[in-house]
Design a protein around this motif. Structure first.
Motif, short mmCIF file in Angstrom:
data_model
loop_
_atom_site.label_atom_id
_atom_site.label_comp_id
_atom_site.label_asym_id
_atom_site.label_seq_id
_atom_site.Cartn_x
_atom_site.Cartn_y
_atom_site.Cartn_z
N ALA A 1 0.92 -1.25 -0.08
CA ALA A 1 0.02 0.18 0.15
C ALA A 1 0.89 1.03 -0.15
O ALA A 1 2.17 1.15 -0.50
CB ALA A 1 -0.88 0.03 1.02
N ARG A 2 0.44 2.33 0.63
CA ARG A 2 1.31 3.73 0.26
C ARG A 2 1.68 4.20 1.68
O ARG A 2 1.04 3.75 2.76
CB ARG A 2 0.07 4.59 -0.49
N ILE A 3 2.71 5.12 1.74
CA ILE A 3 2.99 5.66 2.70
C ILE A 3 3.49 7.12 2.67
O ILE A 3 3.51 7.36 1.47
CB ILE A 3 4.50 4.77 3.20
N VAL A 4 3.62 7.91 3.44
CA VAL A 4 3.76 9.10 3.40
C VAL A 4 4.73 9.77 4.65
O VAL A 4 4.75 9.27 5.54
CB VAL A 4 2.58 10.18 3.58
N ASN A 5 5.60 10.69 4.07
CA ASN A 5 6.60 11.21 4.95
C ASN A 5 5.96 12.01 5.74
O ASN A 5 5.41 13.26 5.49
CB ASN A 5 7.83 11.86 4.33
N VAL A 6 6.37 12.48 7.28
CA VAL A 6 5.77 13.33 7.87
C VAL A 6 6.79 13.79 8.95
O VAL A 6 7.25 12.90 9.57
CB VAL A 6 4.51 12.80 8.95
#
Length: 232
Positions: free
Chosen positions: A114-119
């Protein structure tokens, strides 16, 4: 589908509780959570033991690196599928349900991505409160948190290369693909990757040669496979 979640960690006691809580709070519970401590010298052991029997805590006395920690967890895991969540990252609610559902819908696949996001670390609370605002920035995950793998795929590909100092999951997926394994991909955002001062992959430009080495390995395997194909 029984899931083992493996959390490799080193000196991330300040982040570990958030990661483990995000696993334990999933709508689809994991069968087991294994925290593998790669010889930390901070408060990691105290944080891990604070979860009692909700997790299994294993400490390596000698530092072996992320790949060694992941392999240690794999050898202990009993679930039919495994997922790795790095100890400074956080699963969104429903992440495991999305990944398991995706893999169940594709029985031919060795894994689901699935997908990931940098925070940024300072924005984690805001991101957790409104993850929908981050969807447009998300990207496909071939690393920890967003990748669920069938346990038996390691019987074909082998465990992680402990000589690889970076991106051992990406290197493993590349090798698996070269061996004919397939992976299902999905657009849902499932993991927040915490960006902080100690992220080696995100903050050390000296790691670039390591990534080039992985690319060269992949290309060499492709050339070798092409040379074995019968000529028409």
């Amino acid at each position: 589908m029984n899931v083992s979640v493996i959390v490799p960690t080193r000196n991330y006691g300040r982040f570990l509780a958030d990661a483990v809580k995000s696993i334990l709070g999933q709508s689809l519970p994991a069968m087991e959570v294994i925290v593998v401590d790669d010889a930390s010298d901070d408060n990691t052991v105290e944080v891990a033991r604070g979860f009692g029997d909700k997790i299994r805590y294993v400490r390596l006395d000698v530092r072996g690196g992320a790949a060694a920690a992941r392999n240690t967890g794999l050898k202990l895991a009993v679930g039919e599928v495994v997922c790795f969540l790095d100890s400074d990252d956080i699963w969104l609610p429903g992440a495991l349900e999305i990944l398991v559902g995706g893999l169940e819908a594709h029985p031919e696949a060795a894994g689901a991505s699935a997908r990931i996001v940098n925070v940024p670390d300072s924005a984690m609370d805001e991101a957790l409160a409104c993850p929908a605002s981050l969807v447009e920035r998300a990207f496909q995950c071939w690393g920890a948190g967003g990748l669920l793998l069938r346990r038996n795929s390691f019987e074909k590909v082998g465990f992680f290369d402990e000589g690889t100092s970076i991106a051992e999951l990406v290197a493993w997926v590349s090798l698996a693909r070269d061996q004919g394994l397939e992976f299902a991909t999905f657009q849902e955002l499932v993991v927040l990757r915490r960006v902080h001062g100690a992220n080696s992959v995100l903050t050390m430009p000296t790691l670039a040669p390591g990534y080039m080495h992985l690319i060269r390995q992949h290309m060499e395997r492709q050339r070798a496979a092409a040379s074995r194909e019968p000529q028409s």
